[in-house]
Every structure is written in structure tokens, then in C-alpha cells.
Design an enzyme around this catalytic site. Structure first.
Site, short mmCIF file in Angstrom:
data_model
loop_
_atom_site.label_atom_id
_atom_site.label_comp_id
_atom_site.label_asym_id
_atom_site.label_seq_id
_atom_site.Cartn_x
_atom_site.Cartn_y
_atom_site.Cartn_z
N GLU A 148 -22.19 -13.71 33.07
CA GLU A 148 -22.78 -13.02 34.22
C GLU A 148 -22.82 -11.51 33.99
O GLU A 148 -23.47 -10.78 34.71
CB GLU A 148 -21.93 -13.26 35.48
CG GLU A 148 -22.05 -14.64 36.06
CD GLU A 148 -20.96 -14.89 37.11
OE1 GLU A 148 -20.28 -13.93 37.55
OE2 GLU A 148 -20.78 -16.07 37.48
N ASP A 163 -3.66 -16.60 26.71
CA ASP A 163 -2.33 -17.01 26.27
C ASP A 163 -2.20 -18.54 26.25
O ASP A 163 -2.67 -19.21 27.18
CB ASP A 163 -1.31 -16.42 27.26
CG ASP A 163 0.12 -16.60 26.81
OD1 ASP A 163 0.49 -16.01 25.78
OD2 ASP A 163 0.88 -17.32 27.48
C1 NOJ Z 1 2.39 -16.58 23.67
C2 NOJ Z 1 2.78 -15.15 23.79
O1 NOJ Z 1 2.21 -14.42 22.72
C3 NOJ Z 1 4.30 -15.12 23.78
O2 NOJ Z 1 4.77 -13.81 23.68
C4 NOJ Z 1 4.80 -15.81 25.02
O3 NOJ Z 1 6.19 -15.92 24.95
C5 NOJ Z 1 4.21 -17.21 25.16
N1 NOJ Z 1 2.82 -17.26 24.86
C6 NOJ Z 1 4.40 -17.73 26.55
O4 NOJ Z 1 3.55 -17.05 27.44
#
Ligand code: NOJ
Ligand code: CA
Length: 546
Positions: free
Chosen positions: A262, A211
Site C-alpha cells: 500500500e 523476529d
Molecule cells: C531472536 C532474537 O534475535 C533474540 O535476541 C531473541 O532472544 C529471540 N528471537 C526471542 O525473541
């Protein structure tokens, strides 16, 4: 079925994104859960998937749909237990489906033990040093430490109350205030994420979706540099931005790569990095994360030159770093592609959604038709396709969620200037009737529209020509037809029609909005809508052999 040891399984995979809270509810509490996913493994298998990616299922107060994580190495009790996770993983693996989990390294939640400890500690303490705390500016520290903005709030800084009850330091959050940013200059943070990667990889998880992979490393040198906008429109290309896409990130990912390697087969990862396409190779290299989402199709119009340019550029970039390209039409952050393609191209989709879809007409049928054509087009491309739950039903965005039931922090956080992403996160319709259209035996955590009675799995299952059956056939065929990662374009003498072929004689042709187009073929393999007499109507994709 046992999974192969092929280290390259991800390069041309078909991956299906599950948003766990909205997929299937096993106990009638209105929230999708892990047992719900396990119960639908046969359904997932019927889609001939190579993998599923699960959005966060970790303990969370859901300030941002689970992207606010309280504990990275556990399952939210509302969704199940670690035992349920193991059971789900085993069932998916047994069905030949691999599993990606979401890693959220930029920020934890404000309920993570580390943040609770930070609030209970003194300024300057090791507990605070896991996050980005600063004294405020102004006479009494009443002004934020810098002008940095947040995605879900006007400022990236929130002031805390110290233990003595007085207003105190500020902490940084590039997303909601409930999502404090971790301090990636602190080796403890880095070590903890390595632990998390190993925790899930040891359990048998095959891959990770990372993310906001472009945001963890920030320039924290004093005085903090000014950056009053998020800067996506005007990105820097030199790796020296204030909080995005900085060169130091790749040191972190090189360490992660060592961990992935790994394992046998090596674990894989895909970066969610909102960076210019030229910078993607840095994330997607075989020394770092290996693959990066290519979001170009999330913004591309249903238009031949947009499509052709996007494909060309994406393949070129993927080639440069020994990665494979990825293709994405829909995800949990974006208005569903059936809806985007059912609106007139000049409509500003976000504004339209804010007005509950009332400002311009939506041509639902044309949208679904174009969406299916688009999907069959990208499924034929070399590379890896990521699909989002429900798109296989041709689902549209839900536009009429009452504003007082919106859960997305983007709505209130951005002062009601956008409605947010709940419209694509409404629990899936599995049946034509029932309190939540087969989602579970109870209700649904977001309101479902009445048109789910017509658009659902039960209605489409086994029905020739339904979106579900078109997806099933396309995905099954794709598995058989997929060969080398090569593509050859063919002239069509029609600017609304694109045609390419893949090794082995697999041809794909799409007609966007043009007149019906005659083509020559020996054998028609599949099409996104009925065709006759080797004539391709507008809004249709065909796969054929010549
Ligand atoms: C990207 C994620 O896809 C989204 O849903 C989220 O709000 C933001 N990152 C923050 O984590
Ligand atoms: Ca449940």
C-alpha cells in the site's frame, strides 16, 4: 538528501544493526537511547549505509533484552518518546539512511496489557484466547500440557496461579516465561499486528525485521502433538511441524505483503527464520516477506570451501524466489566474528565463552584481521549485507562479564550451561577515556572491558588502516561499484584463495590461510590489510580492476 522511490533499494543494501540500549547514551543513565542514535547520525552517514535496523526499543522490562514487548506501538520511556523516534527517523532519512524496526509477533511480554487481562480472566475467556493457555495433565493438572521445550527454559509451559489463589492453567512460551506466545489462530492477534505494521509504516519506517518468523503458527489441535526437542538439528521440510515453519505462516505473510504494497515505495521486510535453506524462499518471496536472513556465514568457518559453498548455495536459493541473498557475519545473538576467527577452529565457542574465554588462547590480532577480510569478501557479493554495531571497529566479544551481572535469560534459563549473548551487547566504546568510554556521561548497563581504551571510535577515526577506516572506504566504494546482481568465479590454482568478479570489472580475491599469493591487476581499489607487489598475504581480501 531525499530518499529515492526505488522499490528495489533493499536488494543490495548495506544495513547496520543498532542495538539501541548499547549504542549511545544521551543522558548519562547508562542506557543507550533514541536521542543517542540521533546524535550519531553523522557517524552512521560516514559509513555510507543504506539503512539501519533497530532492535526493539519498545516498552519492556528487559527479560530478554527488549524482545519481551509490553506495547508494540510505543517507545520505552527509558529510551525516549515517540517524538524522539520521529526526530531520529527524520535525521536518518535526511542523511539518506532508511530504517527497519523489529517486529516481535511470536510472543509479547508478560507485562503486555493483553497478558495481564488474560491472567485476570477465567479459563476459556476471550482474554485467554489471545495466548496459548491449556489445562495441565495429571490428577490435578500438575503436569505440563505437552513435552514442548523452550529456548530459554527446560519446558515451554509455565503454570499460573488463578485469581482464587489456586494453581491453575499453563501457558506456552517458546522463549522465557516472561515471553508468552500469542495465539496466531486468533484473528484478533493477526489484526493487531496489521495495526502495528501500519502504525510504524505511517510514521515513515521503511522496513521490518520479523523476529522468529518461523514460529507463530503452531499445531494447536488436541491432543497436542509431542515435540520434545526444538528440532533445529532435524527440521521437517513439509510445512507440517509442530511449532516451526508451518505452511499456515505464509497466509499471514501474504496479508502483510498487501499492507507493505500500500506504500510508496513498498515497505520491505526481512525474516529471521531459523529454517533449512531450502525453505527460505517461502519467507523471502515477493508474495510474502521479500527477504530472509541467511545465517550460513554465522556458522561458516574461515575456510575457502565453506565460504565458496555457502555463497553458491545462497545465490541459487535467492535466485529461485526473485529475492536477493543476504549476508550476515555478526549480530546480537552470536559471538562476534573477530573472536570466532581468532580461535582455533576446533574450539567450541559457546563452551569457551562459558569458561570466560580461559580454556583456549584467543589470537586477537589474527581474529580481527580475518574478520576484516571476511567482511570485505561478503561486501563484494551480490545481495544485501547486514552488519552489527561495533564490528566496524574490529570489536571482539567481551568475555569477562562477571557471571552475576549476566542479563541474558539464556544463561539462567538454560541452567548455566551457556553464558549467553551479553558479550556482544556491551555498550560501544566511542572514546579512549571517560566513565563509559564515551558511551555516555555516566556508566554502562553492562561492564565494559579495559581494552576499550585501545579499541574505540576516537582511536580509529581518520587513522589509515584502522578497521573503521577500512569499513568506511569499503562501504563507500561498494556503493559506487555495485552493479547487476551477478557474480563470476575465477580459477586461482590455489585452494586457499578464492576469486570472483562482478559486472563492471570489480574483482574480489581472498586468501584464507595460504602462502602469499601473486595476482595480476591494473588497479588496486582497496584491501583489508596492506599489500605490496600484487601479492596477497594470508587473512587478506583485495578489491581490484584488471
Ligand atoms: C531472536 C532474537 O534475535 C533474540 O535476541 C531473541 O532472544 C529471540 N528471537 C526471542 O525473541
Ligand atoms: Ca540513556
Amino acid at each position: 538528501m531525499s530518499l529515492s522511490k526505488d522499490a528495489n533499494w533493499w536488494r543490495q543494501a548495506a544495513v547496520y544493526q543498532i542495538y539501541p540500549r548499547s549504542f549511545k547514551d544521551s543522558n548519562g543513565d547508562g542506557i543507550g537511547d533514541l536521542k543517542g542514535i540521533t546524535s550519531q547520525v553523522p557517524y552512521l552517514k560516514s559509513l555510507s549505509l543504506d539503512a539501519v535496523w533497530l532492535s526493539p526499543f519498545y516498552p519492556s522490562a528487559l527479560a530478554d533484552g527488549g524482545y519481551d514487548v509490553d506495547d508494540y506501538r510505543n517507545v520505552d520511556p527509558k529510551l525516549g518518546t515517540l517524538e524522539d523516534f520521529d526526530e531520529m527517523l527524520a535525521a536518518l532519512h535526511e542523511a539518506g539512511i532508511r530504517v527497519f524496526v523489529d517486529i516481535v509477533p511470536n510472543h509479547s511480554s508478560n507485562l503486555h496489557q493483553w497478558f495481564i487481562d488474560a491472567l485476570n480472566s477465567e479459563p476459556g475467556s476471550p482474554e485467554r484466547a489471545r495466548y496459548i493457555f491449556r489445562d495441565g495433565k495429571g490428577k490435578d493438572g500438575e503436569l505440563p500440557p505437552s513435552d514442548w521445550p523452550s529456548h530459554f527454559a527446560p519446558s515451554a509451559w509455565t503454570r499460573i496461579t488463578e485469581k482464587d489463589g489456586k494453581p491453575g492453567q499453563w501457558y506456552c512460551h517458546l522463549f522465557a516465561p516472561e515471553q508468552p506466545d500469542l495465539n496466531w489462530d486468533n484473528p484478533e492477534v493477526e489484526a493487531d499486528f496489521i495495526k502495528t505494521l501500519r502504525f510504524w509504516a505511517d510514521r515513515g519506517v521503511d522496513g521490518f525485521r520479523v523476529d522468529v518468523a518461523h514460529a507463530m503458527k503452531k499445531d494447536l489441535s488436541e491432543p497436542l502433538r509431542s515435540q520434545p526437542t526444538l528440532g533445529y538439528e532435524n527440521p521437517r521440510l513439509d510445512g507440517k511441524g509442530v511449532f516451526f515453519d508451518r505452511a499456515e505462516l505464509f497466509d499471514v505473510y501474504r496479508e502483510w505483503r498487501k499492507v507493505f504494497n500500500e506504500y510508496d515505495p513498498p515497505r520491505v521486510a526481512v525474516a529471521e527464520a531459523n529454517v533449512p535453506i531450502e525453505r527460505m524462499p517461502l519467507y523471502a518471496s515477493d508474495k510474502t516477506l521479500g527477504q530472509a536472513f541467511n545465517f550460513a556465514f554465522l556458522d561458516a568457518k574461515f575456510d575457502p570451501s565453506d565460504y565458496r559453498d555457502t555463497v553458491k548455495k545462497s545465490l541459487e536459493i535467492a535466485d529461485k524466489n526473485h529475492s536477493s541473498s543476504t549476508w550476515v557475519l555478526s549480530n546480537h545473538d552470536k559471538i562476534r566474528h573477530a573472536t570466532r576467527y581468532g580461535l582455533h577452529p576446533i574450539v567450541d565457542e559457546k563452551k569457551w565463552l562459558l569458561a570466560d574465554g580461559k580454556t583456549h588462547p584467543l589470537d586477537r590480532e589474527a581474529g580481527t584481521r580475518a574478520a576484516l577480510a571476511a567482511t570485505m569478501f561478503i561486501l563484494a557479493l551480490p545481495g544485501c549485507t547486514y552488519m552489527y554495531q561495533g564490528e566496524e571497529l574490529g570489536l571482539h566479544e567481551v568475555t569477562d562479564i562477571p557471571h552475576d551481572q549476566i542479563q541474558d535469560p539464556a544463561y539462567a534459563g538454560n541452567l548455566y550451561t551457556e553464558k549467553g549473548r551479553d558479550g556482544c551487547r556491551v555498550p560501544l566504546p566511542w572514546a579512549s577515556t571517560g566513565s563509559s568510554y564515551g558511551f555516555g556521561s555516566g556508566g554502562s548497563h553492562l561492564p565494559q572491558p579495559t581494552w576499550f581504551a585501545e579499541t574505540n571510535v576516537e582511536k580509529q577515526d581518520g587513522k589509515e588502516g584502522s578497521p573503521l577506516e577500512i569499513y568506511r572506504k569499503a562501504l563507500a566504494l561498494r556503493k559506487k561499484l555495485q552493479g547487476e546482481e551477478l557474480l563470476m568465479w575465477h580459477e586461482t590454482k590455489n585452494k586457499e584463495v578464492l576469486h570472483f568478479s562482478r559486472p563492471g570489472g570489480w574483482n574480489c580475491m581472498i586468501n584464507f590461510r595460504g602462502y602469499s599469493h601473486k595476482f595480476e591487476a591494473k588497479e588496486i581499489l582497496h584491501s583489508s590489510a596492506p599489500i605490496s607487489d600484487f601479492t596477497l598475504p594470508a587473512g587478506t581480501t583485495v578489491w581490484f580492476k584488471v
